[in-house]
Design a protein around this motif. Structure first.
Motif, PDB file in Angstrom:
ATOM      1  N   LYS A  30       0.740  -1.142  -0.093  1.00 34.34           N
ATOM      2  CA  LYS A  30      -0.065   0.079   0.082  1.00 34.34           C
ATOM      3  C   LYS A  30       0.886   1.380   0.063  1.00 34.34           C
ATOM      4  O   LYS A  30       0.578   2.154  -0.726  1.00 34.34           O
ATOM      5  CB  LYS A  30      -0.998   0.136   1.381  1.00 34.34           C
ATOM      6  N   PHE A  31       1.912   1.193   0.817  1.00 31.52           N
ATOM      7  CA  PHE A  31       2.999   2.517   0.820  1.00 31.52           C
ATOM      8  C   PHE A  31       3.794   2.545  -0.224  1.00 31.52           C
ATOM      9  O   PHE A  31       3.839   3.611  -0.686  1.00 31.52           O
ATOM     10  CB  PHE A  31       3.814   2.345   2.187  1.00 31.52           C
ATOM     11  N   TYR A  32       3.896   1.551  -0.834  1.00 30.08           N
ATOM     12  CA  TYR A  32       4.741   1.539  -2.129  1.00 30.08           C
ATOM     13  C   TYR A  32       3.731   2.159  -3.473  1.00 30.08           C
ATOM     14  O   TYR A  32       4.032   2.900  -4.129  1.00 30.08           O
ATOM     15  CB  TYR A  32       5.331   0.187  -2.467  1.00 30.08           C
ATOM     16  N   ALA A  33       2.503   1.563  -3.116  1.00 31.11           N
ATOM     17  CA  ALA A  33       1.603   2.086  -4.358  1.00 31.11           C
ATOM     18  C   ALA A  33       1.487   3.630  -4.135  1.00 31.11           C
ATOM     19  O   ALA A  33       1.146   4.298  -5.300  1.00 31.11           O
ATOM     20  CB  ALA A  33       0.336   1.310  -4.283  1.00 31.11           C
ATOM     21  N   GLU A  34       1.174   4.111  -2.946  1.00 28.51           N
ATOM     22  CA  GLU A  34       1.098   5.756  -2.746  1.00 28.51           C
ATOM     23  C   GLU A  34       2.341   6.454  -3.374  1.00 28.51           C
ATOM     24  O   GLU A  34       2.127   7.715  -3.408  1.00 28.51           O
ATOM     25  CB  GLU A  34       0.904   5.628  -1.133  1.00 28.51           C
ATOM     26  N   GLY A  35       3.451   5.646  -3.325  1.00 30.52           N
ATOM     27  CA  GLY A  35       4.655   6.402  -3.777  1.00 30.52           C
ATOM     28  C   GLY A  35       5.318   7.030  -2.532  1.00 30.52           C
ATOM     29  O   GLY A  35       6.286   7.606  -2.601  1.00 30.52           O
ATOM     30  N   THR A  36       5.199   6.363  -1.155  1.00 24.18           N
ATOM     31  CA  THR A  36       5.853   7.084  -0.059  1.00 24.18           C
ATOM     32  C   THR A  36       6.760   6.042   0.387  1.00 24.18           C
ATOM     33  O   THR A  36       7.794   6.506   0.976  1.00 24.18           O
ATOM     34  CB  THR A  36       4.844   7.126   0.976  1.00 24.18           C
ATOM     35  N   LEU A  37       6.686   4.897  -0.228  1.00 23.50           N
ATOM     36  CA  LEU A  37       7.836   3.798   0.371  1.00 23.50           C
ATOM     37  C   LEU A  37       8.794   3.631  -1.169  1.00 23.50           C
ATOM     38  O   LEU A  37       8.048   3.258  -2.113  1.00 23.50           O
ATOM     39  CB  LEU A  37       7.231   2.450   0.703  1.00 23.50           C
ATOM     40  N   LEU A  38       9.910   3.502  -0.831  1.00 17.49           N
ATOM     41  CA  LEU A  38      10.731   3.510  -2.128  1.00 17.49           C
ATOM     42  C   LEU A  38      11.339   1.999  -2.136  1.00 17.49           C
ATOM     43  O   LEU A  38      11.525   1.274  -3.202  1.00 17.49           O
ATOM     44  CB  LEU A  38      12.008   4.432  -2.090  1.00 17.49           C
ATOM     45  N   MET A  39      11.931   1.384  -0.938  1.00 19.50           N
ATOM     46  CA  MET A  39      12.502   0.230  -0.850  1.00 19.50           C
ATOM     47  C   MET A  39      12.185  -0.226   0.498  1.00 19.50           C
ATOM     48  O   MET A  39      12.186   0.350   1.506  1.00 19.50           O
ATOM     49  CB  MET A  39      13.936   0.323  -1.107  1.00 19.50           C
ATOM     50  N   ILE A  40      12.256  -1.793   0.603  1.00 18.67           N
ATOM     51  CA  ILE A  40      12.182  -2.323   1.805  1.00 18.67           C
ATOM     52  C   ILE A  40      12.708  -3.603   1.808  1.00 18.67           C
ATOM     53  O   ILE A  40      12.608  -4.361   0.749  1.00 18.67           O
ATOM     54  CB  ILE A  40      10.477  -2.207   2.294  1.00 18.67           C
ATOM     55  N   GLY A  41      13.268  -4.162   2.936  1.00 18.91           N
ATOM     56  CA  GLY A  41      13.883  -5.556   2.827  1.00 18.91           C
ATOM     57  C   GLY A  41      14.888  -5.638   3.985  1.00 18.91           C
ATOM     58  O   GLY A  41      15.024  -4.837   4.925  1.00 18.91           O
ATOM     59  N   PRO A  42      14.935  -7.035   4.251  1.00 25.37           N
ATOM     60  CA  PRO A  42      15.888  -7.567   5.342  1.00 25.37           C
ATOM     61  C   PRO A  42      17.579  -7.386   5.186  1.00 25.37           C
ATOM     62  O   PRO A  42      17.715  -7.304   3.896  1.00 25.37           O
ATOM     63  CB  PRO A  42      15.586  -8.994   5.449  1.00 25.37           C
ATOM     64  N   PHE A  43      18.058  -7.444   6.067  1.00 24.85           N
ATOM     65  CA  PHE A  43      19.576  -7.419   5.973  1.00 24.85           C
ATOM     66  C   PHE A  43      19.974  -8.635   5.779  1.00 24.85           C
ATOM     67  O   PHE A  43      19.404  -9.720   6.618  1.00 24.85           O
ATOM     68  CB  PHE A  43      20.311  -6.754   7.251  1.00 24.85           C
ATOM     69  N   THR A  44      20.896  -9.189   5.242  1.00 23.53           N
ATOM     70  CA  THR A  44      21.662 -10.513   5.260  1.00 23.53           C
ATOM     71  C   THR A  44      22.665 -10.648   6.034  1.00 23.53           C
ATOM     72  O   THR A  44      22.977 -11.965   6.489  1.00 23.53           O
ATOM     73  CB  THR A  44      21.760 -11.001   3.626  1.00 23.53           C
ATOM     74  N   ASP A  45      23.334  -9.663   6.556  1.00 18.69           N
ATOM     75  CA  ASP A  45      24.721  -9.831   7.258  1.00 18.69           C
ATOM     76  C   ASP A  45      24.500  -9.385   8.948  1.00 18.69           C
ATOM     77  O   ASP A  45      25.433  -9.444   9.371  1.00 18.69           O
ATOM     78  CB  ASP A  45      25.922  -9.199   6.524  1.00 18.69           C
ATOM     79  N   LEU A  46      23.277  -9.373   9.165  1.00 23.94           N
ATOM     80  CA  LEU A  46      22.823  -8.818  10.519  1.00 23.94           C
ATOM     81  C   LEU A  46      22.046  -9.905  11.207  1.00 23.94           C
ATOM     82  O   LEU A  46      21.681 -10.650  10.417  1.00 23.94           O
ATOM     83  CB  LEU A  46      22.112  -7.429  10.566  1.00 23.94           C
ATOM     84  N   PRO A  47      21.813  -9.808  12.396  1.00 25.02           N
ATOM     85  CA  PRO A  47      20.996 -11.056  13.096  1.00 25.02           C
ATOM     86  C   PRO A  47      19.497 -10.876  12.343  1.00 25.02           C
ATOM     87  O   PRO A  47      19.220  -9.983  11.908  1.00 25.02           O
ATOM     88  CB  PRO A  47      20.688 -10.355  14.510  1.00 25.02           C
TER      89      PRO A  47
END
Length: 93
Positions: A30-47
């Motif tokens: 929803k936030f991505y479709a609104e244009g307010t979220l650009l990227m999201i995701g987990p870190f692979t080198d952290l806990p």
């Protein structure tokens, strides 16, 4: 200026995450479709469970965290928002 929302998962996040992953996904979509979220995701080198999202405004990042099921149901132990001044530098190859 962009705003980076950092998530740090609770120690028992694995026992809770699958019950809420679809609602979390619907929220970021929803936030991505609104244009307010650009990227999201987990870190692979952290806990496991550490993640981040990049938002166009602090308000959007705060609104996201305030209604995210991952926060509401204790999957996320801590979250913070930091300002990020993105810089794109062209270079010669």
């Amino acid at each position: 200026m962009k705003y980076v929302l950092f998530y740090e998962a609770s120690e028992d996040f694995r026992s809770k995450v699958f019950a809420h992953v679809e609602a979390h996904r619907a929220l970021w979509q929803k936030f991505y479709a609104e244009g307010t979220l650009l990227m999201i995701g987990p870190f692979t080198d952290l806990p496991a469970g550490s993640a981040m999202g990049i938002f166009k405004s602090r308000d959007a990042a705060e609104r996201f965290a305030s209604v995210d099921p991952f926060v509401a149901y204790g999957i996320v132990a801590r979250w913070t928002i930091r300002e990020w001044d993105e810089v794109l530098v062209p270079y010669a190859v």
